[in-house]
Design a protein around this motif. Structure first.
Motif, short mmCIF file in Angstrom:
data_model
loop_
_atom_site.label_atom_id
_atom_site.label_comp_id
_atom_site.label_asym_id
_atom_site.label_seq_id
_atom_site.Cartn_x
_atom_site.Cartn_y
_atom_site.Cartn_z
N ALA A 200 44.24 37.50 30.52
CA ALA A 200 43.80 38.77 31.10
C ALA A 200 43.81 39.89 30.06
O ALA A 200 42.86 40.67 29.98
N ILE A 201 44.86 39.93 29.27
CA ILE A 201 44.94 40.95 28.21
C ILE A 201 43.84 40.72 27.17
O ILE A 201 43.16 41.66 26.76
N PHE A 202 43.67 39.48 26.76
CA PHE A 202 42.67 39.17 25.74
C PHE A 202 41.26 39.55 26.21
O PHE A 202 40.49 40.14 25.45
N SER B 16 44.51 39.85 36.12
CA SER B 16 44.92 38.49 36.47
C SER B 16 44.28 38.08 37.79
O SER B 16 43.89 36.94 37.98
N ASP B 17 44.18 39.04 38.71
CA ASP B 17 43.53 38.77 39.99
C ASP B 17 42.08 38.31 39.80
O ASP B 17 41.61 37.43 40.50
N TYR B 18 41.39 38.92 38.84
CA TYR B 18 40.01 38.49 38.57
C TYR B 18 39.99 37.05 38.10
O TYR B 18 39.19 36.24 38.58
N ILE C 186 45.59 33.24 21.74
CA ILE C 186 46.65 33.29 22.75
C ILE C 186 47.78 32.30 22.49
O ILE C 186 48.73 32.21 23.27
N GLY C 187 47.67 31.54 21.39
CA GLY C 187 48.77 30.69 20.98
C GLY C 187 48.90 29.36 21.69
O GLY C 187 50.01 28.91 21.99
N VAL C 188 47.75 28.72 21.97
CA VAL C 188 47.77 27.38 22.56
C VAL C 188 46.90 26.46 21.72
O VAL C 188 46.15 26.90 20.86
N SER D 134 52.29 32.94 32.41
CA SER D 134 52.35 33.67 31.14
C SER D 134 51.03 33.60 30.38
O SER D 134 50.62 34.56 29.73
N TYR D 135 50.33 32.47 30.49
CA TYR D 135 49.04 32.35 29.83
C TYR D 135 47.93 33.07 30.60
O TYR D 135 46.98 33.56 30.00
#
Length: 65
Positions: free
Chosen positions: A51-53, A58-60, A25-27, A45-46
């Motif tokens: 969530a995508i990864f 996002s709610d979860y 995720i780029g961190v 944004s993270y």
């Protein structure tokens, strides 16, 4: 801090290291550690990237569902 628990739980379920998640995720790996330990919370944004990864909402991650 539900998000901290969810990130760690999902990462462990997927059997990936903090380093692998950070790279995906780029961190920095320390950032993942801070999130999982409740030191910091991820920016929106993270949260979206996580969530995508993990293929969850996002709610979860935020403990809203």
């Amino acid at each position: 801090m539900i998000i901290a628990e969810r990130i760690k739980e999902l990462r462990e379920e997927k059997e990936i290291s903090r380093c692998a998640l950070a790279k995906a995720i780029g961190v920095d790996v320390r950032t993942i550690s801070y999130w999982e330990n409740g030191v910091n919370e991820p920016k929106a944004s993270y949260i979206a990237s996580l969530a995508i990864f993990f293929k969850v909402s996002s709610d979860y991650l935020l403990g809203l569902e």
